[in-house]
Design an enzyme around this catalytic site. Sequence first.
Site, mmCIF file in Angstrom:
data_model
loop_
_atom_site.group_PDB
_atom_site.id
_atom_site.type_symbol
_atom_site.label_atom_id
_atom_site.label_comp_id
_atom_site.label_asym_id
_atom_site.label_seq_id
_atom_site.Cartn_x
_atom_site.Cartn_y
_atom_site.Cartn_z
ATOM 1 N N GLY A 3 -5.097 -1.346 -4.820
ATOM 2 C CA GLY A 3 -5.002 0.012 -5.340
ATOM 3 C C GLY A 3 -4.103 0.140 -6.549
ATOM 4 O O GLY A 3 -3.844 1.244 -7.021
ATOM 5 N N CYS B 77 0.835 -1.208 0.000
ATOM 6 C CA CYS B 77 0.000 0.000 0.000
ATOM 7 C C CYS B 77 0.870 1.258 0.000
ATOM 8 O O CYS B 77 1.794 1.382 0.800
ATOM 9 C CB CYS B 77 -0.914 -0.008 1.225
ATOM 10 S SG CYS B 77 -2.046 1.395 1.292
ATOM 11 N N ARG C 239 -13.083 0.643 -5.120
ATOM 12 C CA ARG C 239 -12.560 0.723 -3.758
ATOM 13 C C ARG C 239 -12.073 2.142 -3.430
ATOM 14 O O ARG C 239 -12.034 2.547 -2.271
ATOM 15 C CB ARG C 239 -11.399 -0.265 -3.598
ATOM 16 C CG ARG C 239 -10.883 -0.425 -2.178
ATOM 17 C CD ARG C 239 -9.790 -1.478 -2.156
ATOM 18 N NE ARG C 239 -9.473 -1.922 -0.810
ATOM 19 C CZ ARG C 239 -8.503 -1.416 -0.050
ATOM 20 N NH1 ARG C 239 -7.781 -0.421 -0.521
ATOM 21 N NH2 ARG C 239 -8.277 -1.893 1.161
#
Length: 500
Positions: A408, A318, A417
């Site tokens: 992502g 992330c 999302r």
Amino acid sequence: MAYYYMEPSRTFSEFLLVPNLTTKACNPANVSLKTPLVKFKKGEQPAYSLNIPFSSAVMQAVSDDRMAVALARSGGISFIFGSQSVESQAEMVRRAKSYKAGFVVSRSNLTPDHTLKDVLELKERTGHSTVAITHDGSPNGKLLGIVTGRDYRVSRDPQSKSVADFMTPFEKLVYGKSGMTLSEANDLIWDHKLNCLPVVNDEGNLEYLVFRKDYDEHKVNPMELLDANKSYIVGAGINTKDYQDRVPALVAAGVDVLVIDSSDGYSEWQKDTIEFVKANFPDVKIGAGNVVDKEGFQYLVDAGADFVKIGIGGGSICITREQKGIGRGQASALIEVSAARDAYYEQTGVYVPICSDGGIVHDYHITLALAMGADFVMMGRYFARFDESPTRKLKVGNNFVKEFWGEGSNRARNWERYDTGGKAGLMFEEGVDSYVPYAGSLQENLGKTLHKIKSTMCNCGSISIPELQRNARITLVSATSIVEGGAHDVILKENNIAGE
């Protein structure tokens, strides 16, 4: 004027556990890792509890139906990824729910008029080697026979051969009667050396199948996470965009617990999603998140969340903090939310479990997260390394790796999302595409991690998670003490030195 948190944002690596008295009762064999999954009132039991405090992340590279089965078999839960079509996700849930049960509703059914080709195609599609033959090809039709791999030889039998010509007919089957107990069914299986026992009603209609392998697997995996029907408990991730279509399909497929998958859960979109689920499917449990402070936690609890996920930007793949400057050190977030959860419990008598999602690098970080108040943890990288994850195993240089990418990332194409409405695409990435070292099977690695956790808990004088949360002593560490904690001031031996 903006509000400033003047205390540094802390990570798990900045803390250590300080030992408490290890009593004679503090033996790893005596440690219970059972923990609540969903909220409950004081004096009552939660609708769902985990036998180990582990859940796998809502990620394409981690949680499909195979991981859901493997982790539930060990006592944890997977949340099957939602960045796929509604139909595909619902089918994964169905496969996981039907994989293990005491009494299984048959999902592979044909008629006597079908052919060997139909049997082979059905086996390829479902993975089931046992096919129930009913008069109409339905799971509850009149049972006429059973087909297993022992009834045909692909190398010799023509694929046009009729099922009626090679099935084991009903009159030659050992079968059980409607209303029998699972124990009675297993006795029949053992007495007659069967792999599968059909259960029929008084009219001869098929009701269930009972498999020998299910009995064997339960003995090998006593921590299995099962529902009242002896099926594995399965979770699924949803988003705040298509939930009105996705949730009904997942519920119809048998999902037990939902979780809203978002990098930032402190939003009205999540409130709307929770309220929809509670209004239309009041028996379905739903978690929400992610948040990093007491305000976010309270907002989601007030909306009706059954558990709350903590953490923004701490996952290994992330890059939300890097891209947006949003997030908080995982330890700091967990400490604050745990205090808010405990205060809420004191005020209302309702306990809302929290899940620590992200920031875990070493196994001892899991124990720290539990000691800081987490009821369970969610991990992606940890599970992505195993055979049971859905990604490819590759050889890079001299090492085996598995692919691992974030939700992502552009590869995931999971715009629902992150998008706040309007454009079906990512303007920028909040996750990376990467590899993780291949580690082998889940069961072998998970066993080692669980033993470490139990051993550490014993050092802390605790044999349950609530006891650890009450009694743990935790200290901040300095940079030099971190260096001191590893191997230092020595020359490490090479593994390939002759004679070693």
